[in-house]
Every structure is written in C-alpha cells, then in structure tokens.
Design a protein around this motif. Structure first.
Motif, short mmCIF file in Angstrom:
data_model
loop_
_atom_site.label_atom_id
_atom_site.label_comp_id
_atom_site.label_asym_id
_atom_site.label_seq_id
_atom_site.Cartn_x
_atom_site.Cartn_y
_atom_site.Cartn_z
N SER A 1 32.07 -15.43 16.21
CA SER A 1 33.28 -15.30 16.28
C SER A 1 33.88 -15.01 18.00
N PRO A 2 32.86 -14.63 18.55
CA PRO A 2 33.35 -14.29 20.34
C PRO A 2 32.46 -15.22 20.75
N TYR A 3 31.91 -16.23 20.58
CA TYR A 3 31.43 -17.41 21.31
C TYR A 3 32.51 -18.66 21.25
N TRP A 4 33.06 -18.78 19.93
CA TRP A 4 34.38 -19.34 19.90
C TRP A 4 35.20 -19.51 20.62
N TRP A 5 35.91 -17.81 20.75
CA TRP A 5 36.49 -16.78 20.70
C TRP A 5 36.46 -17.48 22.67
N LEU A 6 34.85 -17.42 23.49
CA LEU A 6 35.26 -17.34 24.77
C LEU A 6 35.22 -19.43 24.79
N HIS B 1 30.41 -24.39 31.08
CA HIS B 1 30.93 -23.05 31.44
C HIS B 1 29.19 -21.98 31.47
N PRO B 2 29.41 -20.79 32.77
CA PRO B 2 28.50 -20.23 32.80
C PRO B 2 28.15 -19.32 31.71
N ALA B 3 29.45 -18.33 31.21
CA ALA B 3 29.36 -17.83 29.99
C ALA B 3 29.35 -18.50 28.62
N VAL B 4 30.06 -19.65 28.76
CA VAL B 4 29.44 -20.37 27.22
C VAL B 4 28.04 -20.41 27.40
N GLY B 5 26.93 -21.33 27.98
CA GLY B 5 25.76 -21.19 28.10
C GLY B 5 24.93 -20.13 28.53
N ALA B 6 25.32 -19.04 28.35
CA ALA B 6 24.73 -17.65 28.51
C ALA B 6 24.46 -17.06 26.78
N TYR B 7 26.26 -17.19 26.24
CA TYR B 7 26.01 -17.02 25.46
C TYR B 7 25.40 -17.84 23.90
N HIS B 8 25.11 -19.16 23.91
CA HIS B 8 24.83 -19.71 23.28
C HIS B 8 22.89 -19.84 23.19
N LYS B 9 22.73 -19.36 25.07
CA LYS B 9 21.35 -18.74 24.31
C LYS B 9 21.21 -17.62 23.81
#
Length: 239
Positions: free
Chosen positions: A177-182, A193-201
């Motif tokens: 959920s937070p990943y998709w909100w981001l 986007h760095p935050a998206v990439g980090a969360y995806h990892k």
C-alpha cells in the motif's frame, strides 16, 4: 506473491481449478504445483503465451506432480466456455475492479463452480485504493484500469445473492500500500524516482527472502492497510 490462501481452498491432486483473469499466472502456477488440473484463463494473449511457457517449463523440470495438467486459455470472463459446475475451485484475483459488468462476471464464476466447490475473489481494499485514486488520476483512469472501488460488504452481498455462502475473509499485501501511495504521489510512471526504487528493492527482498522482520510487519499491518481483501465462498450442495 499470492493473494489467495490455497490451504483454505483444499487445492491438491486432481482438483479442477480455473483462474479467471490469471494475468501473469501466479495463482495458476501455485495450483499446478499442488497437483491440480488448472486452466489459466485471460483475455490477454501476450500474458497467456508467457503463462503457457512457464507451465510447460514447470512440467518439464518436474516441479509438479506427474498427474497434474495445465493450460492457458484466451476468452471472455463474461462468457466462460465451460458447462455449469465444471470446476471444484474458481479463483478471480484482482479482476472484478476492471470489469464494467461485474454482476455478469460474478454470475459466470458461480455458474461454472461445482456444488460443494470453493470460490475465492480478491479485489483492492477500499481505503488504500481510495488514497491511490485521490493521489493520481493516471493510477486508474486509463484503458483497462480500475473502474470502481469495492467495499468488502458490497462485494460479499453481490456474491451471496447468487446463493453462495461466505466462509472467510482476510486482507493481504500491507507493505504494498505505501509503495503505491508513493508511486501515485511522484507519478505512476516515474520508476526512476529514488524513493520508488528503494521501496521496490525492499519489496523484492521481502518476496525473495521472506525475512522475519517484513513478514511480521506485514502480518500486523494487513488488518489496517492491507492492499487487497480476499473473500472465500462455498457453493451449497444440492439438497
């Protein structure tokens, strides 16, 4: 990453299963691994070609019981090409939110289910989905995108109206959920986007290694922000 709890469905050797709207095939593959005779059913020919290749590879590599069978079939969920009562188990995961005529689709899911069989339906949960819609039009306003947000009781009532009995429900994928909100906040196509990439990892680490930390966190968060809601139904046997 499974949304459906297969242990609740009793899927095993010889179980006849159809995964309607199978997409990339995650639930089809799990049913096959458990020895089911499974059909991965979808309208997307490209996805089905990939699913078929993986099913064949699973068979060749001995990842499934020798008695199990599987096929990928292209068709319309509003007009399933199977007789009444064809399947012991029907799965429809994350598809009804895409279907304009959802009542008609539900009627087809129920029709092809055997008396005494099990139906599992999952859809995006109302609150996480509502936040995504509020943050981004591109998340849902596109061809083939989400056209509605379900409340669990509304979907339950639609299925129960066809004579089925709700047996269980749960939430899943809270970490998503937070990943998709981001993604909705920074742009759904902005994968660099760095935050998206980090969360995806983080999500990949969770799915591959299943560490205690993230598994425990998701278990605790699922009732609060689980991305999906799963509903399980039984079809009564004829009296």
């Amino acid at each position: 990453m499974l949304t459906v709890d297969f242990d609740r469905l009793g899927v095993g050797t010889g179980t006849k299963v159809i995964d309607v709207g199978c997409g990339a095939g995650r639930h089809t593959f799990e049913a096959f691994r458990r020895g089911a005779d499974v059909i991965g059913f979808d309208q997307n020919a490209s996805d089905l070609n990939d699913v078929d290749e993986i099913l064949q590879a699973m068979k060749q590599q001995g990842e499934v019981p020798a008695s199990a069978s599987a096929e990928a079939v292209k068709g319309d969920a509003l007009d399933l090409p199977y007789p009444d009562g064809s399947f012991d188990c029907v799965i429809a995961s994350e598809i009804l939110e895409h279907v304009p005529e959802d009542d008609r689709a539900i009627a087809e899911l129920v029709r092809v289910l055997k008396p005494g069989g099990h139906l599992a339906i999952t859809v995006p949960r109302w609150l996480p989905e509502r936040i995504c819609w509020a943050l981004s039009d591109s998340y849902h306003a596109n061809e083939g995108g989400h056209i509605r947000i379900y409340r669990a009781h509304e979907l339950r009532d639609k299925v129960v109206a066809h004579g089925l009995r709700l047996t269980h429900s749960h939430h899943a994928h809270a970490l998503h959920s937070p990943y998709w909100w981001l993604k909705c906040a920074v742009g759904t196509e902005n994968n660099d986007h760095p935050a998206v990439g980090a969360y995806h990892k983080l999500l990949v680490w969770d799915m591959v290694d299943q560490p205690w930390l993230t598994r425990t966190a998701e278990s605790l968060l699922n009732p609060v922000i689980g991305k999906s809601v799963a509903l399980y139904f039984d079809k009564p046997r004829s009296s």
